[in-house]
Design a protein around this motif. Structure first.
Motif, PDB file in Angstrom:
ATOM      1  N   ILE A  99       0.863  -1.187   0.000  1.00 44.93           N
ATOM      2  CA  ILE A  99       0.000   0.000   0.000  1.00 44.93           C
ATOM      3  C   ILE A  99       0.897   1.233   0.000  1.00 44.93           C
ATOM      4  O   ILE A  99       1.698   1.424   0.930  1.00 44.93           O
ATOM      5  CB  ILE A  99      -0.927  -0.014   1.229  1.00 44.93           C
ATOM      6  N   PRO A 100       0.822   2.079  -1.023  1.00 45.55           N
ATOM      7  CA  PRO A 100       1.806   3.154  -1.200  1.00 45.55           C
ATOM      8  C   PRO A 100       1.854   4.185  -0.084  1.00 45.55           C
ATOM      9  O   PRO A 100       2.891   4.793   0.150  1.00 45.55           O
ATOM     10  CB  PRO A 100       1.393   3.806  -2.530  1.00 45.55           C
ATOM     11  N   TYR A 101       0.749   4.396   0.621  1.00 46.58           N
ATOM     12  CA  TYR A 101       0.716   5.444   1.649  1.00 46.58           C
ATOM     13  C   TYR A 101       0.978   4.911   3.062  1.00 46.58           C
ATOM     14  O   TYR A 101       0.829   5.640   4.038  1.00 46.58           O
ATOM     15  CB  TYR A 101      -0.619   6.200   1.614  1.00 46.58           C
ATOM     16  N   LEU A 102       1.385   3.653   3.173  1.00 40.98           N
ATOM     17  CA  LEU A 102       1.740   3.084   4.479  1.00 40.98           C
ATOM     18  C   LEU A 102       3.234   2.815   4.547  1.00 40.98           C
ATOM     19  O   LEU A 102       3.832   2.357   3.571  1.00 40.98           O
ATOM     20  CB  LEU A 102       0.989   1.773   4.727  1.00 40.98           C
ATOM     21  N   THR A 103       3.826   3.083   5.717  1.00 40.22           N
ATOM     22  CA  THR A 103       5.232   2.757   5.911  1.00 40.22           C
ATOM     23  C   THR A 103       5.400   1.236   5.964  1.00 40.22           C
ATOM     24  O   THR A 103       4.416   0.488   6.099  1.00 40.22           O
ATOM     25  CB  THR A 103       5.766   3.348   7.218  1.00 40.22           C
ATOM     26  N   VAL A 104       6.646   0.803   5.901  1.00 37.45           N
ATOM     27  CA  VAL A 104       6.949  -0.626   5.964  1.00 37.45           C
ATOM     28  C   VAL A 104       6.333  -1.259   7.210  1.00 37.45           C
ATOM     29  O   VAL A 104       5.645  -2.293   7.139  1.00 37.45           O
ATOM     30  CB  VAL A 104       8.478  -0.842   5.943  1.00 37.45           C
ATOM     31  N   SER A 136      14.878  -3.622   9.453  1.00 39.70           N
ATOM     32  CA  SER A 136      14.637  -2.724  10.591  1.00 39.70           C
ATOM     33  C   SER A 136      14.942  -1.273  10.249  1.00 39.70           C
ATOM     34  O   SER A 136      14.217  -0.356  10.655  1.00 39.70           O
ATOM     35  CB  SER A 136      15.476  -3.158  11.796  1.00 39.70           C
ATOM     36  N   HIS A 137      16.002  -1.061   9.478  1.00 43.04           N
ATOM     37  CA  HIS A 137      16.401   0.308   9.142  1.00 43.04           C
ATOM     38  C   HIS A 137      15.470   0.947   8.117  1.00 43.04           C
ATOM     39  O   HIS A 137      15.567   2.150   7.833  1.00 43.04           O
ATOM     40  CB  HIS A 137      17.834   0.315   8.602  1.00 43.04           C
ATOM     41  N   ARG A 138      14.545   0.148   7.589  1.00 43.64           N
ATOM     42  CA  ARG A 138      13.601   0.651   6.586  1.00 43.64           C
ATOM     43  C   ARG A 138      12.174   0.769   7.124  1.00 43.64           C
ATOM     44  O   ARG A 138      11.260   1.096   6.365  1.00 43.64           O
ATOM     45  CB  ARG A 138      13.591  -0.295   5.378  1.00 43.64           C
ATOM     46  N   LYS A 139      11.967   0.517   8.396  1.00 38.69           N
ATOM     47  CA  LYS A 139      10.598   0.370   8.904  1.00 38.69           C
ATOM     48  C   LYS A 139       9.744   1.632   8.753  1.00 38.69           C
ATOM     49  O   LYS A 139       8.511   1.545   8.656  1.00 38.69           O
ATOM     50  CB  LYS A 139      10.607  -0.083  10.366  1.00 38.69           C
ATOM     51  N   ASN A 140      10.364   2.797   8.698  1.00 37.61           N
ATOM     52  CA  ASN A 140       9.600   4.043   8.556  1.00 37.61           C
ATOM     53  C   ASN A 140       9.587   4.571   7.117  1.00 37.61           C
ATOM     54  O   ASN A 140       9.111   5.677   6.868  1.00 37.61           O
ATOM     55  CB  ASN A 140      10.144   5.111   9.505  1.00 37.61           C
ATOM     56  N   ASN A 141      10.101   3.767   6.197  1.00 36.74           N
ATOM     57  CA  ASN A 141      10.114   4.170   4.790  1.00 36.74           C
ATOM     58  C   ASN A 141       8.816   3.771   4.097  1.00 36.74           C
ATOM     59  O   ASN A 141       8.136   2.821   4.502  1.00 36.74           O
ATOM     60  CB  ASN A 141      11.282   3.519   4.047  1.00 36.74           C
ATOM     61  N   TYR A 142       8.505   4.482   3.012  1.00 33.72           N
ATOM     62  CA  TYR A 142       7.358   4.139   2.174  1.00 33.72           C
ATOM     63  C   TYR A 142       7.843   3.286   0.994  1.00 33.72           C
ATOM     64  O   TYR A 142       9.027   3.325   0.635  1.00 33.72           O
ATOM     65  CB  TYR A 142       6.671   5.415   1.675  1.00 33.72           C
ATOM     66  N   GLU A 144       7.820   3.504  -2.148  1.00 31.45           N
ATOM     67  CA  GLU A 144       8.511   4.175  -3.255  1.00 31.45           C
ATOM     68  C   GLU A 144       9.996   4.379  -2.985  1.00 31.45           C
ATOM     69  O   GLU A 144      10.778   4.593  -3.920  1.00 31.45           O
ATOM     70  CB  GLU A 144       7.851   5.520  -3.560  1.00 31.45           C
ATOM     71  N   ASN A 145      10.387   4.323  -1.709  1.00 29.63           N
ATOM     72  CA  ASN A 145      11.790   4.521  -1.341  1.00 29.63           C
ATOM     73  C   ASN A 145      12.555   3.208  -1.172  1.00 29.63           C
ATOM     74  O   ASN A 145      13.712   3.215  -0.738  1.00 29.63           O
ATOM     75  CB  ASN A 145      11.889   5.338  -0.049  1.00 29.63           C
ATOM     76  N   LEU A 146      11.926   2.091  -1.519  1.00 31.69           N
ATOM     77  CA  LEU A 146      12.553   0.777  -1.352  1.00 31.69           C
ATOM     78  C   LEU A 146      12.987   0.212  -2.702  1.00 31.69           C
ATOM     79  O   LEU A 146      12.396   0.516  -3.737  1.00 31.69           O
ATOM     80  CB  LEU A 146      11.564  -0.205  -0.711  1.00 31.69           C
ATOM     81  N   SER A 147      14.011  -0.638  -2.672  1.00 31.43           N
ATOM     82  CA  SER A 147      14.410  -1.367  -3.875  1.00 31.43           C
ATOM     83  C   SER A 147      13.409  -2.500  -4.114  1.00 31.43           C
ATOM     84  O   SER A 147      12.591  -2.837  -3.241  1.00 31.43           O
ATOM     85  CB  SER A 147      15.805  -1.956  -3.697  1.00 31.43           C
ATOM     86  N   GLY A 148      13.482  -3.124  -5.302  1.00 31.64           N
ATOM     87  CA  GLY A 148      12.597  -4.242  -5.608  1.00 31.64           C
ATOM     88  C   GLY A 148      12.741  -5.385  -4.620  1.00 31.64           C
ATOM     89  O   GLY A 148      11.754  -5.977  -4.177  1.00 31.64           O
ATOM     90  N   GLY A 149      13.978  -5.692  -4.263  1.00 30.22           N
ATOM     91  CA  GLY A 149      14.224  -6.766  -3.303  1.00 30.22           C
ATOM     92  C   GLY A 149      13.675  -6.444  -1.930  1.00 30.22           C
ATOM     93  O   GLY A 149      13.132  -7.312  -1.234  1.00 30.22           O
ATOM     94  N   GLU A 150      13.813  -5.177  -1.515  1.00 22.41           N
ATOM     95  CA  GLU A 150      13.276  -4.767  -0.216  1.00 22.41           C
ATOM     96  C   GLU A 150      11.754  -4.842  -0.199  1.00 22.41           C
ATOM     97  O   GLU A 150      11.158  -5.289   0.785  1.00 22.41           O
ATOM     98  CB  GLU A 150      13.753  -3.356   0.115  1.00 22.41           C
TER      99      GLU A 150
END
Length: 228
Positions: A99-104, A136-142, A144-150
């Motif tokens: 969901i694009p508007y939710l953080t990890v 863990s270091h990505r938990k507050n990211n959306y 769109e800011n993640l790689s495909g693998g993430e």
């Protein structure tokens, strides 16, 4: 504990009406035990995705029976089927479908909220999964800011959030390169053994098959066993 977590008995599926009816699945049967990781392979249009959708109670078969944890899904009300999908089955798709508007972290907490889990327990579980999957270091990211693998690892964490008995994965490596795809399937295989889940993965990627316990081949709506 049920020996067979997932049982499909003589499943057939027809689409269309009258003379335009097409049989997509023809008397297909499969049993998947706890701790077993099964791959389903076959050409495009062979019925793989329909098969997986029926296994996950997303589609109703024209005939045949599906049992999850010993329960016949054909005997359940729509409300109970929804609970089965939420609590017993973890879905993974070829696109992560985040969901694009939710953080990890919130992607995972939403799943827990839908099944009425206590907030503190859900937060602990989410943080545990994100740490285990190196996110863990990505938990507050959306997304769109993640790689495909993430993104695909977040999808794995979301699928595991409610500790489902069954994991169903539809081409989970399709959007990933070989190295990241291998890592995703290794995580799946590890979880199946570690937590004694039953898993079915539809895949075109033959490089992943050595990680599976069994391979079944589907063509023209019929299923046959292959040697792993």
């Amino acid at each position: 504990m049920e020996k067979n977590k997932l049982v499909l008995e003589n499943i057939s599926k027809m689409f269309g009406d009258g003379d335009t009816q097409v049989k997509v699945l023809d008397q297909v049967s499969l049993q998947v035990k706890a701790g077993e990781f099964v791959a389903v392979v076959g050409p495009s249009g062979s019925g793989k995705s329909t098969f997986l959708s029926i296994a996950g109670a997303l589609l109703t078969p024209t005939s045949g029976r599906i049992l999850i944890g010993g329960k016949d899904l054909g005997q359940l009300s729509p409300k109970h089927l929804n609970r089965i999908r939420l609590e017993k089955i973890g879905f993974m798709f070829q696109s992560s479908n985040l969901i694009p508007y939710l953080t990890v972290r919130d992607q995972l907490l939403l799943i827990a909220e839908l099944t009425g889990k206590k907030k503190k327990e859900a937060e602990r579980k989410a943080d545990e999964l994100l740490e285990r999957l190196g996110l863990s270091h990505r938990k507050n990211n959306y997304p769109e800011n993640l790689s495909g693998g993430e993104r695909q690892r977040v999808a794995i964490a979301r699928a595991w959030m409610n500790n489902p008995e069954i994991i169903l994965a539809d081409e989970p490596t399709a959007s990933l390169d070989s190295e990241r795809g291998r890592a995703v399937v290794e995580m799946l295989a590890d979880e199946v053994k570690r937590s004694q889940k039953a898993a079915v993965m539809v895949t075109h990627d033959k490089r992943m098959l050595d990680l599976c316990d069994r391979i079944v081949y589907i063509e023209d709506g019929k299923l046959s066993e292959m040697s792993a």
